[in-house]
Design an enzyme around this catalytic site. Structure first.
Site, PDB file in Angstrom:
ATOM      1  N   GLY A  15       0.793  -1.226   0.000  1.00 20.54           N
ATOM      2  CA  GLY A  15       0.000   0.000   0.000  1.00 20.54           C
ATOM      3  C   GLY A  15       0.824   1.274   0.000  1.00 20.54           C
ATOM      4  O   GLY A  15       0.440   2.263  -0.646  1.00 20.54           O
ATOM      5  N   ASN A  16       1.956   1.256   0.703  1.00 19.76           N
ATOM      6  CA  ASN A  16       2.743   2.498   0.790  1.00 19.76           C
ATOM      7  C   ASN A  16       3.404   2.873  -0.539  1.00 19.76           C
ATOM      8  O   ASN A  16       3.850   3.991  -0.711  1.00 19.76           O
ATOM      9  CB  ASN A  16       3.789   2.407   1.912  1.00 19.76           C
ATOM     10  N   LYS A  57      -2.448 -10.059  -2.601  1.00 21.86           N
ATOM     11  CA  LYS A  57      -1.373  -9.875  -3.579  1.00 21.86           C
ATOM     12  C   LYS A  57      -0.075 -10.599  -3.171  1.00 21.86           C
ATOM     13  O   LYS A  57       0.735 -10.954  -4.033  1.00 21.86           O
ATOM     14  CB  LYS A  57      -1.089  -8.397  -3.834  1.00 21.86           C
ATOM     15  N   LYS A  83       2.563 -12.260   4.136  1.00 27.12           N
ATOM     16  CA  LYS A  83       3.879 -12.013   3.537  1.00 27.12           C
ATOM     17  C   LYS A  83       4.863 -13.113   3.932  1.00 27.12           C
ATOM     18  O   LYS A  83       5.594 -13.642   3.104  1.00 27.12           O
ATOM     19  CB  LYS A  83       4.430 -10.650   3.971  1.00 27.12           C
TER      20      LYS A  83
HETATM   21  P1  ADP Z   1       1.139  -3.905   2.579  1.00 26.40           P
HETATM   22  O1  ADP Z   1       0.219  -2.826   2.131  1.00 26.40           O
HETATM   23  O2  ADP Z   1       2.556  -3.683   2.174  1.00 26.40           O
HETATM   24  O3  ADP Z   1       0.642  -5.293   2.275  1.00 26.40           O
HETATM   25  P2  ADP Z   1       0.399  -4.333   5.386  1.00 26.40           P
HETATM   26  O4  ADP Z   1      -0.025  -3.177   6.200  1.00 26.40           O
HETATM   27  O5  ADP Z   1      -0.614  -5.300   4.912  1.00 26.40           O
HETATM   28  O6  ADP Z   1       1.240  -3.720   4.173  1.00 26.40           O
HETATM   29  O7  ADP Z   1       1.515  -5.173   6.168  1.00 26.40           O
HETATM   30  C1  ADP Z   1       2.712  -4.557   6.646  1.00 26.40           C
HETATM   31  C2  ADP Z   1       2.568  -4.171   8.109  1.00 26.40           C
HETATM   32  O8  ADP Z   1       2.547  -5.334   8.931  1.00 26.40           O
HETATM   33  C3  ADP Z   1       3.706  -3.385   8.675  1.00 26.40           C
HETATM   34  O9  ADP Z   1       3.632  -2.017   8.342  1.00 26.40           O
HETATM   35  C4  ADP Z   1       3.552  -3.617  10.212  1.00 26.40           C
HETATM   36  O10 ADP Z   1       2.808  -2.574  10.789  1.00 26.40           O
HETATM   37  C5  ADP Z   1       2.736  -4.890  10.279  1.00 26.40           C
HETATM   38  N1  ADP Z   1       3.320  -6.017  11.043  1.00 26.40           N
HETATM   39  C6  ADP Z   1       2.574  -6.928  11.724  1.00 26.40           C
HETATM   40  N2  ADP Z   1       3.334  -7.846  12.316  1.00 26.40           N
HETATM   41  C7  ADP Z   1       4.648  -7.518  12.026  1.00 26.40           C
HETATM   42  C8  ADP Z   1       5.913  -8.101  12.347  1.00 26.40           C
HETATM   43  N3  ADP Z   1       6.002  -9.204  13.102  1.00 26.40           N
HETATM   44  N4  ADP Z   1       7.027  -7.518  11.880  1.00 26.40           N
HETATM   45  C9  ADP Z   1       6.945  -6.394  11.123  1.00 26.40           C
HETATM   46  N5  ADP Z   1       5.769  -5.791  10.766  1.00 26.40           N
HETATM   47  C10 ADP Z   1       4.624  -6.337  11.210  1.00 26.40           C
HETATM   48 MG    MG Z   2      -1.256  -6.099   2.963  1.00 27.84          MG
END
Ligand code: ADP
Ligand code: MG
Length: 321
Positions: free
Chosen positions: A20-21, A221, A283
Site C-alpha cells: 500500500g505504501n 497480492k 507475507k
Molecule cells: P502492505 O500494504 O505492504 O501489504 P500491510 O499493512 O498489509 O502492508 O503489512 C505490513 C505491516 O505489517 C507493517 O507495516 C507492520 O505494521 C505490520 N506487522 C505486523 N506484524 C509484524 C511483524 N512481526 N514484523 C513487522 N511488521 C509487522
Molecule cells: Mg497487505
C-alpha cells in the site's frame, strides 16, 4: 553476507510485490507515490536484475467500488458493478500510473531500451475455497448502520461492524490457483520487457467449462505474487512494504528485527503468532512458500526505499531453505 549483485552472472529474475505504501490512498497521493516507487524499481534494474512487478490495490479497489455505487444512485438504469470488474479497473488505473512513472524514471537514467507494459491478469480461484464461506476482508469506506442495511438489501453485500468505526463491506479472500495469462506474461518477461501483472492479486475468476466467471472476492497480492514468482521460475520474491525488516514481538519492548530466517525458524515463529493476520502473516507465508519451492530460491521482505540495499544484503529479512 556478500551482495547478491556482486556474485551475479546470469541476470537474476525478481518478482516484486508492492504494498500500500508504494501507491498511496488517493489519486494525488498515488501520482506522487509512484515516482518514489519507480526509483526503487529502476534501482533494481540498474543492479542488473530482470524485474516483474505485482502490486496491491486495497484503497484503489475500494475507491472504484464506491464510485460505481454512486453511479447507481445517479442513474437507476445502471446495475451495480461486480467486484471483479472493479479489480480490473484498479489494475488498469494503477498500471497506467506505474507505466508512466517508470518510463520517465528509466529515460531519466539513460535506460532507453526497456519497454514497460501492464498485463490485465485474471487469476483462477477454487469455488470450494473455504474463504467463500467466511468473507473476512474489509474493502471500501466506512458507512453508517442505515447505509449498511441499505447496501445489504440492495446489493446483497455482507456488511460487518469494524471496531467501533462503522460498517464496511467484507469479501472473501480465496487462494490463487492459476494465473490465466501466465504464458503471455512469461513471453513478455523472456523477451526482456518490464512487466506489471497480477495487480491487486489478480481479477478473481471461477472456471465454468470454457467460461471464466468473475468472483466476488479479492485475492491477497502476497500469495498471487508468490504463485507468479514460481511460475516464472524467479530467483527472488521481494515483498516491499512499510517496514524495513520483519520483527519478533513486533511493537513490544522486546521487539527483535530478523535478518536471516530459515524455513524451519519461520514456521516456528508463525506458530508462536509473531505475525499479524491480514498484514505480515500472508507475507511471511508467501516468503516461506516461495523459498521452499525449489533450491536456490530466496524471498526478501523489506521497505520499498531500501530495496537496493536489501538485494545487496545490507538490510531486510531474507528467507531461505
Ligand atoms: P502492505 O500494504 O505492504 O501489504 P500491510 O499493512 O498489509 O502492508 O503489512 C505490513 C505491516 O505489517 C507493517 O507495516 C507492520 O505494521 C505490520 N506487522 C505486523 N506484524 C509484524 C511483524 N512481526 N514484523 C513487522 N511488521 C509487522
Ligand atoms: Mg497487505
Amino acid at each position: 553476507m556478500k551482495g547478491l549483485s556482486t556474485v551475479m552472472k546470469k541476470k537474476k529474475r525478481i518478482v516484486i510485490a508492492l504494498g500500500g505504501n508504494a501507491l498511496g490512498n488517493t489519486l494525488p497521493e498515488q501520482m506522487k507515490a509512484v515516482k518514489i516507487t519507480a526509483k526503487a524499481i529502476a534501482d533494481l534494474v540498474e543492479e542488473g536484475c530482470e524485474v516483474v512487478v505485482a502490486h496491491g490495490n486495497g484503497p484503489q479497489v475500494g475507491m472504484v467500488n464506491n464510485a460505481m455505487i454512486a453511479l447507481t444512485h445517479e442513474d437507476e438504469h445502471q446495475p451495480n458493478t461486480p467486484l471483479s470488474v472493479c479489480v480490473a479497473m484498479s489494475q488498469a488505473y494503477i498500471g497506467y500510473d506505474l507505466q508512466n512513472a517508470l518510463r520517465e524514471e528509466l529515460l531519466d537514467r539513460g535506460i532507453t531500451e526497456l519497454p514497460v507494459a501492464t498485463m490485465i491478469t485474471q487469476v483462477r480461484v477454487d469455488e470450494n475455497d473455504p474463504a467463500f464461506q467466511a468473507p473476512s476482508k474489509p474493502i471500501g469506506k466506512f458507512v453508517s448502520q442505515e447505509q449498511a442495511k441499505m447496501m445489504k438489501e440492495k446489493f446483497h453485500y455482507i456488511m460487518k461492524e469494524d471496531s467501533g468505526r462503522g460498517y464496511r463491506r467484507v469479501v472473501a479472500s480465496p487462494k490463487p490457483v492459476e494465473i490465466i495469462e501466465i504464458n503471455t506474461i512469461r513471453t513478455m518477461v523472456n523477451s526482456g520487457d518490464l512487466v506489471i501483472a497480477c495487480g491487486g492479486g489478480g481479477i478473481p475468476v471461477i472456471r465454468q467449462g470454457n467460461h471464466l466467471k468473475g468472483a466476488s472476492a479479492v485475492i491477497d497480492k502476497d500469495f498471487a505474487s508468490c504463485l507468479m514468482a514460481k511460475e516464472l521460475d524467479a530467483d527472488f520474491l521481494i515483498i516491499l512494504t512499510a517496514v524495513e525488516q520483519v520483527a519478533l514481538n513486533f511493537g513490544k519492548p522486546n521487539e527483535t528485527w530478523l535478518k536471516q530466517v530459515s524455513l524451519k525458524e519461520a514456521e516456528e515463529y508463525i506458530r508462536q503468532g509473531h505475525f499479524a493476520p491480514g498484514s505480515m502473516l500472508p507475507k511471511v507465508q508467501a516468503a516461506v512458500d516461495f523459498a521452499g519451492s525449489k533450491p536456490g530460491r530466496k524471498a526478501l521482505i523489506t521497505l520499498l526505499e531500501k530495496s537496493r540495499d536489501a538485494i545487496q544484503g545490507k538490510t531486510g529479512t531474507m528467507f531461505s531453505m
